[in-house]
Write an enzyme that holds these catalytic residues in place. Structure first.
Site, PDB file in Angstrom:
ATOM      1  N   ARG A 120       2.764  10.149   8.989  1.00 15.08           N
ATOM      2  CA  ARG A 120       4.070   8.825   9.550  1.00 15.08           C
ATOM      3  C   ARG A 120       4.400   9.826  11.389  1.00 15.08           C
ATOM      4  NH1 ARG A 120       7.415   5.140   8.822  1.00 15.08           N
ATOM      5  NH2 ARG A 120      10.044   5.906   8.520  1.00 15.08           N
ATOM      6  N   THR A 395       5.136  -3.627   7.750  1.00 17.09           N
ATOM      7  CA  THR A 395       4.726  -2.986   6.835  1.00 17.09           C
ATOM      8  C   THR A 395       3.793  -3.181   6.066  1.00 17.09           C
ATOM      9  OG1 THR A 395       6.461  -1.787   6.890  1.00 17.09           O
ATOM     10  CG2 THR A 395       4.688  -1.168   5.334  1.00 17.09           C
ATOM     11  N   THR A 413       2.493   1.205   8.969  1.00 21.92           N
ATOM     12  CA  THR A 413       3.252   0.438   9.422  1.00 21.92           C
ATOM     13  C   THR A 413       3.761   0.386  10.701  1.00 21.92           C
ATOM     14  OG1 THR A 413       5.688  -0.584   8.793  1.00 21.92           O
ATOM     15  CG2 THR A 413       5.742   2.120   9.124  1.00 21.92           C
ATOM     16  N   ASP A 437      14.304   4.645  12.460  1.00 23.46           N
ATOM     17  CA  ASP A 437      13.886   4.902  11.217  1.00 23.46           C
ATOM     18  C   ASP A 437      14.968   5.854  11.069  1.00 23.46           C
ATOM     19  OD1 ASP A 437      13.073   2.588   9.651  1.00 23.46           O
ATOM     20  OD2 ASP A 437      11.672   3.875   9.508  1.00 23.46           O
ATOM     21  N   SER A 466      10.693   7.995   5.584  1.00 18.27           N
ATOM     22  CA  SER A 466      10.373   6.515   5.565  1.00 18.27           C
ATOM     23  C   SER A 466      10.316   6.399   3.923  1.00 18.27           C
ATOM     24  CB  SER A 466       8.762   6.684   5.695  1.00 18.27           C
ATOM     25  OG  SER A 466       8.506   5.395   5.523  1.00 18.27           O
ATOM     26  N   SER A 467      10.291   4.903   3.471  1.00 23.35           N
ATOM     27  CA  SER A 467      10.670   4.946   2.182  1.00 23.35           C
ATOM     28  C   SER A 467       9.090   4.120   1.877  1.00 23.35           C
ATOM     29  CB  SER A 467      11.270   2.874   2.078  1.00 23.35           C
ATOM     30  OG  SER A 467      12.839   3.344   2.703  1.00 23.35           O
ATOM     31  N   GLY A 487       8.137  -3.298   2.994  1.00 20.72           N
ATOM     32  CA  GLY A 487       9.259  -4.263   1.941  1.00 20.72           C
ATOM     33  C   GLY A 487      10.628  -2.654   2.022  1.00 20.72           C
ATOM     34  N   GLY A 488      10.244  -2.180   4.015  1.00 24.07           N
ATOM     35  CA  GLY A 488      11.660  -1.469   4.183  1.00 24.07           C
ATOM     36  C   GLY A 488      11.887  -0.755   2.835  1.00 24.07           C
TER      37      GLY A 488
HETATM   38  O1  DON Z   1       9.146   3.534   6.446  1.00 24.91           O
HETATM   39  C1  DON Z   1      10.163   2.798   6.397  1.00 24.91           C
HETATM   40  O2  DON Z   1      10.067   2.623   5.487  1.00 24.91           O
HETATM   41  C2  DON Z   1       9.882   1.655   6.949  1.00 24.91           C
HETATM   42  N1  DON Z   1       9.371   1.435   8.469  1.00 24.91           N
HETATM   43  C3  DON Z   1       8.819   0.455   6.739  1.00 24.91           C
HETATM   44  C4  DON Z   1       9.978  -0.417   7.226  1.00 24.91           C
HETATM   45  C5  DON Z   1       8.708  -1.478   6.403  1.00 24.91           C
HETATM   46  O3  DON Z   1       8.160  -1.231   4.925  1.00 24.91           O
HETATM   47  C6  DON Z   1       9.281  -3.097   6.844  1.00 24.91           C
HETATM   48  N2  DON Z   1       8.689  -3.566   5.804  1.00 24.91           N
HETATM   49  N3  DON Z   1       7.833  -4.841   5.579  1.00 24.91           N
END
Ligand code: DON
Length: 586
Positions: A120, A395, A413, A437, A466-467, A487-488
């Site tokens: 990360r 991501t 990501t 984030d 992060s997710s 997908g966040g």
């Molecule tokens: O690390 C994370 O959770 C976010 N920065 C991820 C962002 C993300 O998955 C956007 N995606 N489609």
């Protein structure tokens, strides 16, 4: 199937350390001839599930899956293939594939032991909790998300380098060189990529001449079928091939990044880069109806939240409720509400905050929280409690299994689609905007979605929460599946539903990936359902229970692999939500 042949490595002696350690080291080695593998350079459309007896890669582009599968076919293990696939995505999927971002890798070895690599991004040394405040003294979303200050110290190259030193078997340069070729020779732009690049160079990237130069043809957006060549990126990848992590964190590349930062008022220095370290961590290990769930620990919230939700749901007979029925979704949504609240309250970088991982993933805790759910009724998210902002794509997740059954799940990501939109001038790659984030500002918690709690504030060296949830499923000591998604915050729920589809509903990996998905993240207090995800009657039943339902859009891109229990075949399933995705095996 992939082609393997001999080509000459470019540039200087490659992979010094890896080569020396393994007694290889000639400048000419067996590397991958991926260009011959696809007709006329065209990217094949997503052809659905692919079956092969030995090894498999499932990822966002046919190019990257091809590169990874070729490494497997040449005798590399799943870690080797994951590294090569990751570099190829950095070339062929610039929205999220990256060397300017960060991510996570979860590994399950053939003997059933597991590990995780955390690469990360970290906050630079000059970061501080009030750093997203503008000259007017107010929190500024554009500083937080769209500026040189939004860039975290990238981790991807260090993560791949560490994975390789610990578990790789092929010379490092062999894993990077196919991507040098892809960047230098170019590849055909698909319709989807053409749309994305147009958005980048006419949108947030338009402010940055290096971005326009790298991702358009002299300012004119690429049309589908045209060839994208990235000569600056090729040279950067060549330095990485030759010098390993030092090819990124020291010397020319580090100097170019630091210069880019100085030009745009960013914080990252050459010292920040030299000091970046990837970490090896112990995965989260949960069980669900006898299956093992191995996933990413903090600084991801993914593994903890998935295991917490599975533990809550284990107390219900979900199968008898029926897949995506209203009573089933009612239980799911309430489990999501609980886990996402805990996520917002507790989770952060474990090197900086005390994260109660053990408690949140225990069966006892889940039983107590399950008892608060009233079947048939929507619960409530307290708006005076903490909230978090929405995230937008992009991501990317990919899955690898090799001939010995070693499995690797990688999610990495740039944060948003094309990250910060800032290309490092002279180095040809996009930088992340991952500092977004971190929480916005101490104490600043608003109903519009900002959060100001302490654990996830920006501090020097801290990793932002992060997710991302790269996950491996096993049963009775045998590997079953490799899953994950972008997908966040929806990532965690996508991984949850894939797991439930496999465990409770006996779906094939094709069915599990295709099935409609839903998302609830505590606040805002609404359920998002994919278009065609549930029928009208189910939606009406959910509304009658008190849910606010929003329908639309796709959720996630879960490029997965499952082992056929009868034959041992690896079944790669690229998510049909992306027509460019592809699985390749041998
Ligand atoms: O690390 C994370 O959770 C976010 N920065 C991820 C962002 C993300 O998955 C956007 N995606 N489609």
């Amino acid at each position: 199937m992939s082609n393997v042949c001999e080509v000459r490595l470019w540039g200087r002696a490659a992979g010094r350390r890896a080569a020396g350690r393994r007694g290889t080291g000639p400048l000419v080695g067996i590397v991958l001839a991926l260009v011959a593998a696809l007709p006329a350079g065209a990217q094949a459309q997503n052809g659905g599930a692919v079956r092969a007896p030995h090894g498999m890669v499932s990822s966002e582009t046919a190019w990257a899956s091809e590169v990874g599968a070729a490494v497997l076919e040449a005798g590399g293990n799943a870690v080797d293939a994951a590294i090569a696939t990751g570099f190829a995505l950095a070339v062929t999927h610039p929205a999220a594939g990256n060397i300017g971002g960060g991510g996570f890798m979860v590994i399950r070895f053939p003997d059933g032991t597991t590990t995780a690599l955390d690469f990360r991004e970290r906050a630079p040394a000059a970061a501080h909790p009030e750093m997203f405040v503008g000259p007017d003294g107010e929190y500024s979303s554009s500083i937080h998300h769209n500026s040189h200050v939004a860039v975290g110290v990238p981790g991807t190259v260090a993560g791949f380098w560490k994975a390789h030193r610990l578990y790789g078997t092929r010379p490092w340069a062999e894993l990077v060189t196919p991507s040098v070729r892809l960047a230098a020779d170019g590849f055909e732009v698909s319709e989807r990529l053409a749309r994305g690049l147009r958005g980048l160079v006419e949108g947030k990237g338009s402010a940055y001449p290096a971005t326009v130069a790298a991702f358009s043809d002299g300012g004119r957006p690429y049309e589908p079928g045209e060839v994208l060549r990235q000569p600056d990126l090729a040279r950067t990848l060549e330095r990485i091939a030759a010098e390993g992590r030092d090819g990124f964190y020291r010397g020319e590349t580090a100097r170019l990044i630091a210069e880019e930062m100085r030009r745009g008022g960013g914080l990252i220095t050459e010292d920040d880069l030299a000091r970046y370290r990837a970490r090896e961590r112990t995965p989260i290990h949960g069980t669900y109806r006898g299956w093992d769930v191995i996933s990413m620990p903090p600084p991801s919230s993914g593994g903890v939240a998935v295991v917490e939700m599975l533990n809550i749901l284990e107390g219900y007979d979900l199968r008898s409720l029926g897949h995506n029925s209203a009573p089933y979704l009612n239980r799911l949504i309430e489990a999501m509400r609980i886990a996402y609240r805990d996520r917002a309250r507790w989770l952060a970088d474990p090197d900086y905050a005390d994260v109660p991982v053990h408690r949140l993933t225990s069966k006892d805790y889940a039983a107590r929280r399950r008892a608060t759910i009233e079947p048939g009724r929507a619960g409530r998210s307290d708006p005076t409690d903490i909230t978090e902002p929405d995230e937008s794509p992009q991501t990317t997740h990919y899955s690898v299994v090799d001939r010995d059954g070693m499995a690797v799940a990688v999610t990495y990501t740039l944060e948003q689609s094309y990250g910060s939109g800032i290309t490092v001038a002279g180095a040809g790659f996009l930088l992340n905007n991952e500092m977004g984030d971190f929480n916005a500002r101490p104490g600043l918690t608003t109903t519009s979605g900002l959060i100001g709690t302490d654990p996830n504030l920006a501090r020097p060296g801290q990793r932002m929460l992060s997710s991302m949830t790269p996950t491996i499923l096993a049963r009775d000591g045998e590997l079953v599946a490799v899953i994950g998604s972008p997908g966040g915050r929806t990532i965690i729920n996508t991984v949850l539903q894939l797991t439930l589809n496999l465990v409770d509903f006996d779906m094939s990996i094709e069915e599990a990936v295709r099935a409609g998905r839903i998302h609830h993240q505590w606040l805002p207090d609404q359920v998002r359902i994919e278009q065609d995800g549930v029928d009208d009657a189910t939606r009406a039943a959910l509304e009658a229970m008190g849910y606010q339902v929003r329908v639309g859009g796709g959720q996630g891109l879960a490029h997965s692999i499952m082992i056929d229990p009868r034959t041992g075949d690896r079944v790669g399933m690229p998510d049909p939500r992306n027509p460019d995705a592809a699985a390749r095996g041998h």
